[in-house]
Design a protein around this motif. Structure first.
Motif, PDB file in Angstrom:
ATOM      1  N   VAL A  37       0.821  -1.216   0.000  1.00 23.19           N
ATOM      2  CA  VAL A  37       0.000   0.000   0.000  1.00 23.19           C
ATOM      3  C   VAL A  37       0.856   1.268   0.000  1.00 23.19           C
ATOM      4  CG1 VAL A  37      -1.997  -1.099   1.071  1.00 23.19           C
ATOM      5  CG2 VAL A  37      -0.262  -0.015   2.524  1.00 23.19           C
ATOM      6  N   VAL A  38       2.134   1.158   0.363  1.00 27.01           N
ATOM      7  CA  VAL A  38       3.010   2.332   0.347  1.00 27.01           C
ATOM      8  C   VAL A  38       4.073   2.226  -0.743  1.00 27.01           C
ATOM      9  CG1 VAL A  38       2.651   2.824   2.799  1.00 27.01           C
ATOM     10  CG2 VAL A  38       4.540   1.327   2.115  1.00 27.01           C
ATOM     11  N   THR A  39       3.942   1.229  -1.609  1.00 29.12           N
ATOM     12  CA  THR A  39       4.908   1.021  -2.692  1.00 29.12           C
ATOM     13  C   THR A  39       4.468   1.781  -3.930  1.00 29.12           C
ATOM     14  OG1 THR A  39       5.487  -1.191  -1.880  1.00 29.12           O
ATOM     15  CG2 THR A  39       5.968  -0.715  -4.188  1.00 29.12           C
ATOM     16  N   PRO A  40       5.373   2.545  -4.563  1.00 24.45           N
ATOM     17  CA  PRO A  40       5.035   3.182  -5.841  1.00 24.45           C
ATOM     18  C   PRO A  40       4.541   2.146  -6.849  1.00 24.45           C
ATOM     19  CG  PRO A  40       7.124   4.034  -5.005  1.00 24.45           C
ATOM     20  CD  PRO A  40       6.736   2.885  -4.115  1.00 24.45           C
ATOM     21  N   THR A  41       3.525   2.506  -7.607  1.00 25.74           N
ATOM     22  CA  THR A  41       2.859   1.558  -8.506  1.00 25.74           C
ATOM     23  C   THR A  41       3.834   0.840  -9.432  1.00 25.74           C
ATOM     24  OG1 THR A  41       0.882   2.943  -8.467  1.00 25.74           O
ATOM     25  CG2 THR A  41       1.040   1.314 -10.237  1.00 25.74           C
ATOM     26  N   ILE A  42       4.817   1.533  -9.933  1.00 30.62           N
ATOM     27  CA  ILE A  42       5.754   0.951 -10.906  1.00 30.62           C
ATOM     28  C   ILE A  42       6.553  -0.209 -10.317  1.00 30.62           C
ATOM     29  CG2 ILE A  42       7.681   2.512 -10.389  1.00 30.62           C
ATOM     30  CD1 ILE A  42       8.216   2.587 -13.427  1.00 30.62           C
ATOM     31  N   PHE A  43       6.703  -0.223  -8.989  1.00 32.52           N
ATOM     32  CA  PHE A  43       7.502  -1.271  -8.348  1.00 32.52           C
ATOM     33  C   PHE A  43       6.673  -2.446  -7.826  1.00 32.52           C
ATOM     34  CE2 PHE A  43      10.411   2.461  -7.250  1.00 32.52           C
ATOM     35  CZ  PHE A  43      11.274   2.195  -8.309  1.00 32.52           C
ATOM     36  N   ILE A  44       5.369  -2.312  -7.815  1.00 29.75           N
ATOM     37  CA  ILE A  44       4.507  -3.321  -7.187  1.00 29.75           C
ATOM     38  C   ILE A  44       4.739  -4.741  -7.722  1.00 29.75           C
ATOM     39  CG2 ILE A  44       2.102  -4.106  -7.024  1.00 29.75           C
ATOM     40  CD1 ILE A  44       1.326  -1.241  -6.331  1.00 29.75           C
ATOM     41  N   PRO A  45       4.916  -4.949  -9.046  1.00 29.59           N
ATOM     42  CA  PRO A  45       5.126  -6.329  -9.515  1.00 29.59           C
ATOM     43  C   PRO A  45       6.388  -6.987  -8.962  1.00 29.59           C
ATOM     44  CG  PRO A  45       4.513  -4.893 -11.341  1.00 29.59           C
ATOM     45  CD  PRO A  45       4.806  -3.997 -10.165  1.00 29.59           C
ATOM     46  N   PHE A  46       7.327  -6.181  -8.459  1.00 29.56           N
ATOM     47  CA  PHE A  46       8.618  -6.722  -8.042  1.00 29.56           C
ATOM     48  C   PHE A  46       8.767  -6.818  -6.517  1.00 29.56           C
ATOM     49  CE2 PHE A  46       9.062  -4.383 -12.022  1.00 29.56           C
ATOM     50  CZ  PHE A  46       9.493  -5.398 -12.855  1.00 29.56           C
ATOM     51  N   VAL A  47       7.750  -6.422  -5.776  1.00 31.26           N
ATOM     52  CA  VAL A  47       7.859  -6.404  -4.316  1.00 31.26           C
ATOM     53  C   VAL A  47       7.474  -7.737  -3.673  1.00 31.26           C
ATOM     54  CG1 VAL A  47       6.952  -5.357  -2.207  1.00 31.26           C
ATOM     55  CG2 VAL A  47       7.712  -3.905  -4.094  1.00 31.26           C
ATOM     56  N   PRO A  48       6.327  -8.336  -3.990  1.00 33.73           N
ATOM     57  CA  PRO A  48       5.935  -9.584  -3.313  1.00 33.73           C
ATOM     58  C   PRO A  48       6.651 -10.788  -3.912  1.00 33.73           C
ATOM     59  CG  PRO A  48       4.212  -8.910  -4.819  1.00 33.73           C
ATOM     60  CD  PRO A  48       5.269  -7.856  -4.906  1.00 33.73           C
ATOM     61  N   ASP A  49       7.912 -10.954  -3.541  1.00 41.91           N
ATOM     62  CA  ASP A  49       8.781 -11.922  -4.213  1.00 41.91           C
ATOM     63  C   ASP A  49       8.321 -13.372  -4.063  1.00 41.91           C
ATOM     64  OD1 ASP A  49      10.531  -9.861  -5.020  1.00 41.91           O
ATOM     65  OD2 ASP A  49      11.568  -9.918  -3.094  1.00 41.91           O
ATOM     66  N   SER A  50       8.127 -13.823  -2.829  1.00 36.92           N
ATOM     67  CA  SER A  50       7.786 -15.230  -2.613  1.00 36.92           C
ATOM     68  C   SER A  50       6.433 -15.620  -3.200  1.00 36.92           C
ATOM     69  CB  SER A  50       7.836 -15.562  -1.122  1.00 36.92           C
ATOM     70  OG  SER A  50       9.163 -15.486  -0.650  1.00 36.92           O
ATOM     71  N   PRO A  51       5.374 -14.828  -2.984  1.00 40.78           N
ATOM     72  CA  PRO A  51       4.094 -15.229  -3.588  1.00 40.78           C
ATOM     73  C   PRO A  51       4.119 -15.209  -5.107  1.00 40.78           C
ATOM     74  CG  PRO A  51       3.895 -13.104  -2.487  1.00 40.78           C
ATOM     75  CD  PRO A  51       5.206 -13.669  -2.093  1.00 40.78           C
ATOM     76  N   THR A  52       4.902 -14.322  -5.695  1.00 35.79           N
ATOM     77  CA  THR A  52       5.007 -14.323  -7.154  1.00 35.79           C
ATOM     78  C   THR A  52       5.735 -15.571  -7.623  1.00 35.79           C
ATOM     79  OG1 THR A  52       4.964 -11.909  -7.240  1.00 35.79           O
ATOM     80  CG2 THR A  52       5.846 -13.046  -9.168  1.00 35.79           C
ATOM     81  N   ALA A  53       6.747 -16.010  -6.865  1.00 37.91           N
ATOM     82  CA  ALA A  53       7.440 -17.261  -7.199  1.00 37.91           C
ATOM     83  C   ALA A  53       6.476 -18.442  -7.150  1.00 37.91           C
ATOM     84  CB  ALA A  53       8.606 -17.483  -6.237  1.00 37.91           C
ATOM     85  N   SER A  54       5.660 -18.513  -6.100  1.00 41.22           N
ATOM     86  CA  SER A  54       4.705 -19.628  -6.018  1.00 41.22           C
ATOM     87  C   SER A  54       3.595 -19.480  -7.060  1.00 41.22           C
ATOM     88  CB  SER A  54       4.122 -19.744  -4.605  1.00 41.22           C
ATOM     89  OG  SER A  54       3.447 -18.573  -4.217  1.00 41.22           O
ATOM     90  N   LEU A  55       3.279 -18.251  -7.463  1.00 41.83           N
ATOM     91  CA  LEU A  55       2.313 -18.050  -8.546  1.00 41.83           C
ATOM     92  C   LEU A  55       2.847 -18.628  -9.853  1.00 41.83           C
ATOM     93  CD1 LEU A  55      -0.354 -16.829  -9.581  1.00 41.83           C
ATOM     94  CD2 LEU A  55       0.898 -14.690  -9.980  1.00 41.83           C
ATOM     95  N   PHE A  56       4.147 -18.427 -10.113  1.00 37.36           N
ATOM     96  CA  PHE A  56       4.744 -19.038 -11.301  1.00 37.36           C
ATOM     97  C   PHE A  56       4.546 -20.553 -11.273  1.00 37.36           C
ATOM     98  CE2 PHE A  56       8.064 -15.394 -11.348  1.00 37.36           C
ATOM     99  CZ  PHE A  56       7.247 -14.613 -12.146  1.00 37.36           C
ATOM    100  N   PHE A  57       4.724 -21.146 -10.095  1.00 37.45           N
ATOM    101  CA  PHE A  57       4.588 -22.600  -9.985  1.00 37.45           C
ATOM    102  C   PHE A  57       3.128 -23.030 -10.117  1.00 37.45           C
ATOM    103  CE2 PHE A  57       4.914 -26.752  -7.697  1.00 37.45           C
ATOM    104  CZ  PHE A  57       5.819 -27.348  -8.561  1.00 37.45           C
ATOM    105  N   VAL A  58       2.199 -22.187  -9.705  1.00 34.54           N
ATOM    106  CA  VAL A  58       0.781 -22.467  -9.922  1.00 34.54           C
ATOM    107  C   VAL A  58       0.527 -22.668 -11.417  1.00 34.54           C
ATOM    108  CG1 VAL A  58      -1.533 -21.423  -9.916  1.00 34.54           C
ATOM    109  CG2 VAL A  58      -0.137 -21.383  -7.843  1.00 34.54           C
ATOM    110  N   PHE A  59       1.118 -21.801 -12.247  1.00 41.31           N
ATOM    111  CA  PHE A  59       0.951 -21.935 -13.696  1.00 41.31           C
ATOM    112  C   PHE A  59       1.614 -23.218 -14.212  1.00 41.31           C
ATOM    113  CE2 PHE A  59       0.348 -17.247 -13.453  1.00 41.31           C
ATOM    114  CZ  PHE A  59      -0.925 -17.206 -14.010  1.00 41.31           C
ATOM    115  N   VAL A  60       2.762 -23.572 -13.637  1.00 38.41           N
ATOM    116  CA  VAL A  60       3.445 -24.808 -14.031  1.00 38.41           C
ATOM    117  C   VAL A  60       2.555 -26.019 -13.756  1.00 38.41           C
ATOM    118  CG1 VAL A  60       5.402 -26.336 -13.518  1.00 38.41           C
ATOM    119  CG2 VAL A  60       5.768 -23.866 -13.722  1.00 38.41           C
ATOM    120  N   VAL A  61       2.011 -26.095 -12.545  1.00 36.87           N
ATOM    121  CA  VAL A  61       1.174 -27.239 -12.168  1.00 36.87           C
ATOM    122  C   VAL A  61      -0.129 -27.238 -12.968  1.00 36.87           C
ATOM    123  CG1 VAL A  61      -0.031 -28.373 -10.266  1.00 36.87           C
ATOM    124  CG2 VAL A  61       2.201 -27.334  -9.870  1.00 36.87           C
ATOM    125  N   ALA A  62      -0.697 -26.053 -13.177  1.00 37.89           N
ATOM    126  CA  ALA A  62      -1.918 -25.969 -13.984  1.00 37.89           C
ATOM    127  C   ALA A  62      -1.676 -26.510 -15.393  1.00 37.89           C
ATOM    128  CB  ALA A  62      -2.417 -24.524 -14.038  1.00 37.89           C
TER     129      ALA A  62
END
Length: 198
Positions: A37-62
């Motif tokens: 909520v305090v992160t500049p919008t441009i950086f938001i995709p790069f902040v939640p590192d671990s959940p984004t990593a597991s999201l990648f794996f969600v696509f792999v398993v899907a």
């Protein structure tokens, strides 16, 4: 196919793994909520590192459940699951050493992130990623390090800010090792010797 890979390829196990990773991903984004909520919008995709990593794996398993492969997600998953899985385990133990207590959530994060690091590599014999997929994933991963430790958007752990230079250095080498692991598997199965899920 050895017994462990027979279990890994079982559709019932894949469905369970998909469910666990979806729940873990959602919890991970929730964990980052106060920082996002305090992160500049441009950086938001790069902040939640671990959940984004597991999201990648969600696509792999899907993809596995759909009887196909999405190699770019495989490359992103194997690198980032290893990197952020190991990273979070080390950071939580460092927090324990610095502040003396991490609570039940800290121990839960240690267990779940250790499992993250392992699962991406366990499924590597089923991946169909090529070198170019790994190079794209490597660019994403190293760019993320720049965002975290040049633009200072790294995950916030109480009491660890005084070690941020050392943490940044450690994180960079985790990226390098993760990329090397992905390259190893991409080259090992270059001629189509992967195990088949379907």
């Amino acid at each position: 196919m050895s017994l462990i890979y027979t279990y890994l390829a079982d559709r019932r196990f894949l469905l369970l793994l998909l469910f666990i990773n979806i729940v873990g991903t959602l919890y991970g984004y929730y964990w980052y909520e106060s920082q996002l909520v305090v992160t500049p919008t441009i950086f938001i995709p790069f902040v939640p590192d671990s959940p984004t990593a597991s999201l990648f794996f969600v696509f792999v398993v899907a993809a596995f459940l759909l009887r196909t492969n999405w190699p770019l997600f495989e490359a992103l998953a194997i690198i980032t699951l290893f990197k952020y899985g190991i990273w979070a385990v080390v950071m939580n133990f460092l927090s324990l050493a610095v502040i003396g207590d991490i609570g039940w959530q800290g121990y839960m994060l240690i267990g779940s992130h250790a499992a993250m690091a392992i699962q991406g590599i366990l499924y590597a014999p089923f991946y169909k990623m090529k070198l170019w997929h790994v190079l794209v994933a490597a660019a994403w991963t190293l760019h993320n390090d720049v965002i975290d430790y040049v633009f200072m958007q790294y995950p916030k752990y109480p009491g660890l800010e005084i070690y941020i230079k050392e943490i940044g250095y450690f994180t960079f080498w985790l990226s390098v090792i993760g990329i090397a692991i992905a390259m190893y598997y991409a080259r090992r199965f270059k001629h189509g010797n992967q195990l088949q899920l379907y």
